[in-house]
Enzyme design. Structure first.
Site, mmCIF file in Angstrom:
data_model
loop_
_atom_site.group_PDB
_atom_site.id
_atom_site.type_symbol
_atom_site.label_atom_id
_atom_site.label_comp_id
_atom_site.label_asym_id
_atom_site.label_seq_id
_atom_site.Cartn_x
_atom_site.Cartn_y
_atom_site.Cartn_z
ATOM 1 N N LYS A 65 13.809 8.811 -0.560
ATOM 2 C CA LYS A 65 14.783 7.815 -1.030
ATOM 3 C C LYS A 65 16.198 8.194 -0.599
ATOM 4 O O LYS A 65 16.989 7.341 -0.180
ATOM 5 C CB LYS A 65 14.700 7.683 -2.556
ATOM 6 C CG LYS A 65 13.384 7.080 -3.048
ATOM 7 C CD LYS A 65 13.334 7.031 -4.572
ATOM 8 C CE LYS A 65 12.015 6.435 -5.055
ATOM 9 N NZ LYS A 65 11.920 6.385 -6.531
ATOM 10 N N ASP B 103 9.429 12.682 -2.897
ATOM 11 C CA ASP B 103 9.673 11.245 -2.995
ATOM 12 C C ASP B 103 11.166 10.960 -3.124
ATOM 13 O O ASP B 103 11.697 10.025 -2.528
ATOM 14 C CB ASP B 103 8.903 10.669 -4.194
ATOM 15 C CG ASP B 103 8.970 9.152 -4.233
ATOM 16 O OD1 ASP B 103 8.506 8.512 -3.268
ATOM 17 O OD2 ASP B 103 9.507 8.610 -5.224
ATOM 18 N N LYS C 226 7.732 3.364 1.501
ATOM 19 C CA LYS C 226 8.893 4.046 2.084
ATOM 20 C C LYS C 226 8.598 4.690 3.429
ATOM 21 O O LYS C 226 9.507 5.185 4.102
ATOM 22 C CB LYS C 226 9.386 5.120 1.107
ATOM 23 C CG LYS C 226 9.980 4.578 -0.159
ATOM 24 C CD LYS C 226 10.443 5.677 -1.079
ATOM 25 C CE LYS C 226 9.298 6.310 -1.841
ATOM 26 N NZ LYS C 226 8.662 5.399 -2.806
ATOM 27 N N VAL D 241 13.848 2.160 -2.658
ATOM 28 C CA VAL D 241 14.672 3.175 -3.317
ATOM 29 C C VAL D 241 14.742 2.961 -4.827
ATOM 30 O O VAL D 241 14.466 3.869 -5.603
ATOM 31 C CB VAL D 241 16.096 3.185 -2.719
ATOM 32 C CG1 VAL D 241 17.001 4.135 -3.495
ATOM 33 C CG2 VAL D 241 16.043 3.594 -1.254
ATOM 34 N N ALA E 79 13.152 0.516 -6.665
ATOM 35 C CA ALA E 79 12.086 -0.335 -7.206
ATOM 36 C C ALA E 79 12.671 -1.701 -7.567
ATOM 37 O O ALA E 79 13.023 -2.463 -6.681
ATOM 38 C CB ALA E 79 11.402 0.335 -8.386
ATOM 39 N N GLU F 93 2.786 11.408 -11.036
ATOM 40 C CA GLU F 93 1.565 11.281 -10.252
ATOM 41 C C GLU F 93 0.464 12.067 -10.968
ATOM 42 O O GLU F 93 0.761 12.893 -11.857
ATOM 43 C CB GLU F 93 1.784 11.841 -8.839
ATOM 44 C CG GLU F 93 2.816 11.094 -8.015
ATOM 45 C CD GLU F 93 2.386 9.674 -7.689
ATOM 46 O OE1 GLU F 93 1.175 9.424 -7.545
ATOM 47 O OE2 GLU F 93 3.265 8.790 -7.597
ATOM 48 N N GLY G 146 7.909 0.898 -12.601
ATOM 49 C CA GLY G 146 6.978 0.032 -13.319
ATOM 50 C C GLY G 146 6.463 -1.069 -12.423
ATOM 51 O O GLY G 146 7.191 -1.598 -11.572
ATOM 52 N N THR H 87 0.841 -1.192 0.000
ATOM 53 C CA THR H 87 0.000 0.000 0.000
ATOM 54 C C THR H 87 0.878 1.245 0.000
ATOM 55 O O THR H 87 2.095 1.177 0.192
ATOM 56 C CB THR H 87 -0.898 0.038 1.247
ATOM 57 O OG1 THR H 87 -0.091 0.333 2.400
ATOM 58 C CG2 THR H 87 -1.607 -1.296 1.462
#
Length: 834
Positions: free
Chosen positions: A696, A692, A593, A623, A625, A681, A811, A569
């Site tokens: 990271k 974001d 995160k 961080v 993906a 987004e 992705g 989530t």
């Protein structure tokens, strides 16, 4: 001669009785037989309930009627299926027993008690009902059979309800029916199990007795030994003896062969094998015992004999058992040291309480002796010990008797451990892997059995873990998926697609729970992933904050071996429950995160809790993906390397937007394209503000050993101060061309210096910043564009050429695969490439 014994499930109904009769007839082609039958399944329990009811003043008539009706239905069905079987004639033969049972129960009502002799007569009725039915079936099938009342052939002393065989009398009584004793011998001898004749002592009148727990098995062993059978076959409803209880360990392995000693050890500590008293007479005569399945007669079964067996040459143990509902009692104190006779005094007190010791161990300091007894005997034993050591306890020479109830004894058994090192170590490691504390440990001098006393609630978990360690059965992963949107749903699909391949590698992964805003599926045996989306339309539980508690409760009750909570989530609140989840014994894998970017105190507490619970907290996708950033960084740190500086482009959308500027595309157009391609987004400002990226960068800094907060990261704005970025998304997008000239000028100036503009994060000297970066052609970030991510680490070892990780990290597919990879890190395996 061969002796066959059929248990209650083999006599449960007409179909099972006919199947058992076919087995008897097939074996009769090989040799003469002695056959022992148990009561039909459930009858003994009904008889016990009848005793309890009638001694409380309740009439036993209904119990008699139910038992009579059960046997009448069996006879009627047999009559319909077997020509020559006369149901009315058989029931007439049983009628005197029904009448006697009714009178005995009426006596219990009248007197409010059930003396041992009456108890034995009542409890032995089940076999006296079933044996004549089997006799009639065999006669209808044209077999040479004779019914022999076991009370004339099996004699016992000692406890009337759990007698010890008088083998001299048994041998004498059975002599006339041994092979060759009579030229006109009947081919099949049929005996009711469980019942016997018991004699209290010299001069006492013989009365009916019972053989106690697994009495029909004991009957078969006594008769097999007395009749000098070449083997005794015990027909049940399982294929033989397994390495563990199949109800606990689903992939338990059938054991082909085991020695008498191994079988006795396993049985003593709770395994569903033959009782030690059943094995003893067979071992004394060298008679093989076979555990076979009347529901599957073609199965080989398990042989119990002298050994050694070739099938067991490579195995150190043959099974794992657990004996539940035991209490660990400890007697300790300064008086124990160096004093002779203390153990004898303890044993005397236990014996006086009418209990037997299941396991005993003593500390090398001689300060404490600990032993186990059954839970229901613990109070009596404690009272007896307190009476025996009354003076010593009063004078504080011995501590107060300590009783720890609700324990379990978990044992590994096998002759092979005598010649194999490391068995004890593997046993302890298996328990440790599940954070199970050992209360006591014992090993006999035979080196055939090692036992550990643990808290009772962990008995099944312990057996599963130990079985996995010793028999290399599939390592399990039980996934509890929270969030099944783009990433979570893709991950669940990947688990479904890879399940069979992983199973071949001995990794059995199941999804036990799926939670979305539609509700929660929670299945003990695992959700059927072939149609999980359809199942979510009718969830097991409504969605709500209580779903986490439902999962924690489930894990604590069912105790799966390797539960993994997967948070897919974007929830801001759910990570606050991570400590509860870890403390419940679950690992966590997540791309969210939030947990790693909360305050540093929480960040460290997560790791301390995971280590304390021996669970994993995994977040590779936080961080990069799908890119291996966290693992790479952790390995550098663990090997002693140290981060000196870092530069990174950690956003696919920003990589695309700023890469387009290289091509001369206007900034507003680049943002519009990225939004239309769904790289950003829904509100592109969320990407352009760099929050974001800051999270990271914070995680990378913390993983590198810097205890910084999110507020410590310096944020540089993308837009000039003159630009108003407020308003709705549409208003913002409409105003965006106002900054095109600003970015065109920047790009023109940079082009003269052979540089490009990128947006990312920098870490140096423990400080982190996020914003636009002017990148020279020699920098690894220079050519990063089109949605690529790149992470450039300068460390003490990696310089002047840095360690660079670059690729398409974003992705749903690659991120889901990264989470899936984290889940698989909770087990250890070496995949084989086919």
């Amino acid at each position: 001669m061969i002796t066959l014994k059929f248990g209650g499930t083999s006599m449960a109904n007409a179909r099972r009785i006919l199947a058992s009769a076919d087995i008897i007839i097939n074996r009769a082609k090989e040799d003469r037989l002695s056959v022992v039958v148990s009561a039909a399944a459930g009858i003994s329990n009904t008889l016990q309930s009848a005793i309890e009811a009638t001694t409380s003043g309740i009439s036993g008539s209904n119990y008699v009627a139910d038992i009579k009706n059960t046997h009448n239905e069996i006879c009627l069905e047999l009559q319909s299926k077997l020509p020559g079987f006369d149901a009315e004639k058989v029931m007439a033969r049983l009628e005197p027993n029904f009448e006697e049972l009714d009178k005995l129960l009426a006596g219990c009502v009248s007197f409010g008690e059930c003396p041992d002799t009456v108890h034995c007569r009542i409890m032995g009725m089940g076999e006296l009902f079933s044996a004549p039915i089997m006799e009639a079936v065999l006669i209808a099938k044209k077999q040479s059979v004779i019914f022999l009342d076991s009370r004339k052939f099996v004699f016992t002393t000692g406890n009337q309800k759990e007698g010890e065989a008088d083998y001299a009398l048994c041998n004498e009584a059975c002599a006339q029916f041994r092979d060759g004793a009579n030229p006109t011998q009947t081919h099949i001898l049929l005996f009711p199990g469980f019942i016997c004749t018991w004699k209290a002592g010299t001069g006492a009148k013989p009365v009916m007795g019972l053989l106690g727990r697994n009495g029909s098995d004991f009957s078969a062993a006594i008769l097999g030994a007395s009749l000098r059978a070449k083997r005794v076959e015990f027909w049940t409803d399982v294929d033989g003896v397994y390495t563990a209880d199949p109800r606990v360990v689903k992939d338990a392995i059938l054991v082909d062969d085991m020695t008498y000693e191994e079988a006795m050890e396993l049985s003593f500590f709770g395994s569903k094998v033959l009782h030690p008293k059943t094995i003893a007479p067979l071992q004394a005569k060298g008679i093989e015992a076979w555990s076979l399945n009347s529901h599957n007669p073609s199965a080989r079964g398990t042989r119990i004999g002298k050994g050694p067996f070739e099938s067991r040459a490579k195995s150190s143990i043959c099974g794992i058992s657990s004996l539940k509902h035991v209490s660990l009692i400890s007697v300790g104190g300064s008086l124990m040291r160096g004093r002779t006779g203390m153990a004898s005094k303890i044993f005397s007190a236990v014996s006086a309480a009418g209990s037997s010791i299941l396991l005993i161990t003593q500390s090398s300091s001689e300060y404490t002796i600990s032993f186990c007894v059954k839970d229901d005997e613990a109070a009596r034993v404690k009272d007896s010990l307190e009476k025996k050591f009354e003076l010593e306890i009063r004078e504080k020479l011995i501590d107060a008797i300590d009783v720890r109830p609700d324990c379990a004894i978990v044992s590994v058994v096998g002759d092979g451990m005598i010649a194999n090192r490391g068995v004890a170590s593997k046993f302890m490691n298996a328990l440790s892997s599940q954070d199970i504390n050992i209360l006591a440990i014992a090993q006999g001098s035979s080196e055939r059995c090692i036992s550990s006393v643990i808290t009772g609630e962990y008995a099944d978990t312990a057996v599963k873990a130990v079985h996995q360690f010793f028999f290399h059965t599939a390592q399990t992963i039980e996934v509890f998926a929270f969030g099944a949107g783009t990433i979570g749903g893709t991950m669940i699909d990947q688990i479904y697609q890879q399940h069979d391949k992983l199973l071949k590698e001995n990794v059995d992964i199941k999804v036990l729970a799926i939670t979305t805003i539609d509700g929660m599926l929670l299945k003990e045996e695992g959700v059927d992933l072939s149609n999980w989306r359809d199942q979510m339309k009718t969830p097991d539980f409504p969605f709500g904050p209580q779903n986490v508690d439902d999962i924690i409760k489930f894990v604590k009750e069912k105790k799966p071996l390797n539960p993994v909570f997967v948070d897919c989530t974007a929830s801001y609140d759910l990570p606050e429950r991570y400590l509860d989840i870890l403390n419940a014994g679950m690992s966590i894998a997540t791309p969210n995160k939030r947990a790693n970017s909360m305050d540093i105190k929480f960040y460290h507490e997560l790791r301390r809790t995971a280590n304390k619970m021996h669970r994993r907290f995994l977040y590779e996708t936080n961080v990069g993906a799908g890119l291996p950033i966290i693992d790479t960084l952790q390995n550098l740190y663990k090997s002693g390397d140290k981060l000196e500086s870092f530069n990174g482009i950690m956003s696919g959308s920003l990589s695309y937007i700023f890469g387009k500027l290289d091509e001369g595309v206007k900034f507003s157009q680049a943002v519009k394209e990225a939004k239309e391609l769904r790289y950003t987004e829904p509100d592109p400002r969320d990407d352009l503000e760099g929050k974001d990226v800051a999270r990271k960068a914070l995680i990378i800094a913390r993983e590198s050993g810097y205890d910084i907060e999110l507020t410590d990261i310096e944020m540089f704005k993308v837009f000039p101060d003159s630009f108003d970025a407020s308003g709705t998304v549409d208003e913002f997008m409409a105003k965006l061309p106002q900054v095109d000239e600003y970015f065109e000028k920047k790009m023109a100036d940079l082009k003269k210096k052979n540089m490009v503009l990128r947006m990312g994060a920098t870490i140096k000297d423990g400080k982190a910043s996020v914003g636009m970066m002017e990148v020279p052609v020699t920098d690894p970030l220079y050519s990063v564009r089109g949605g690529e991510n790149a992470f450039v680490f300068y460390t003490e070892r990696y310089q002047p050429i840095p360690l660079t990780v670059r690729g398409y990290g974003a992705g749903a597919g690659v991120t889901a695969a990264g989470v899936f990879g984290d889940i698989l890190r909770t087990v250890s395996f070496n995949p084989e490439k086919n």
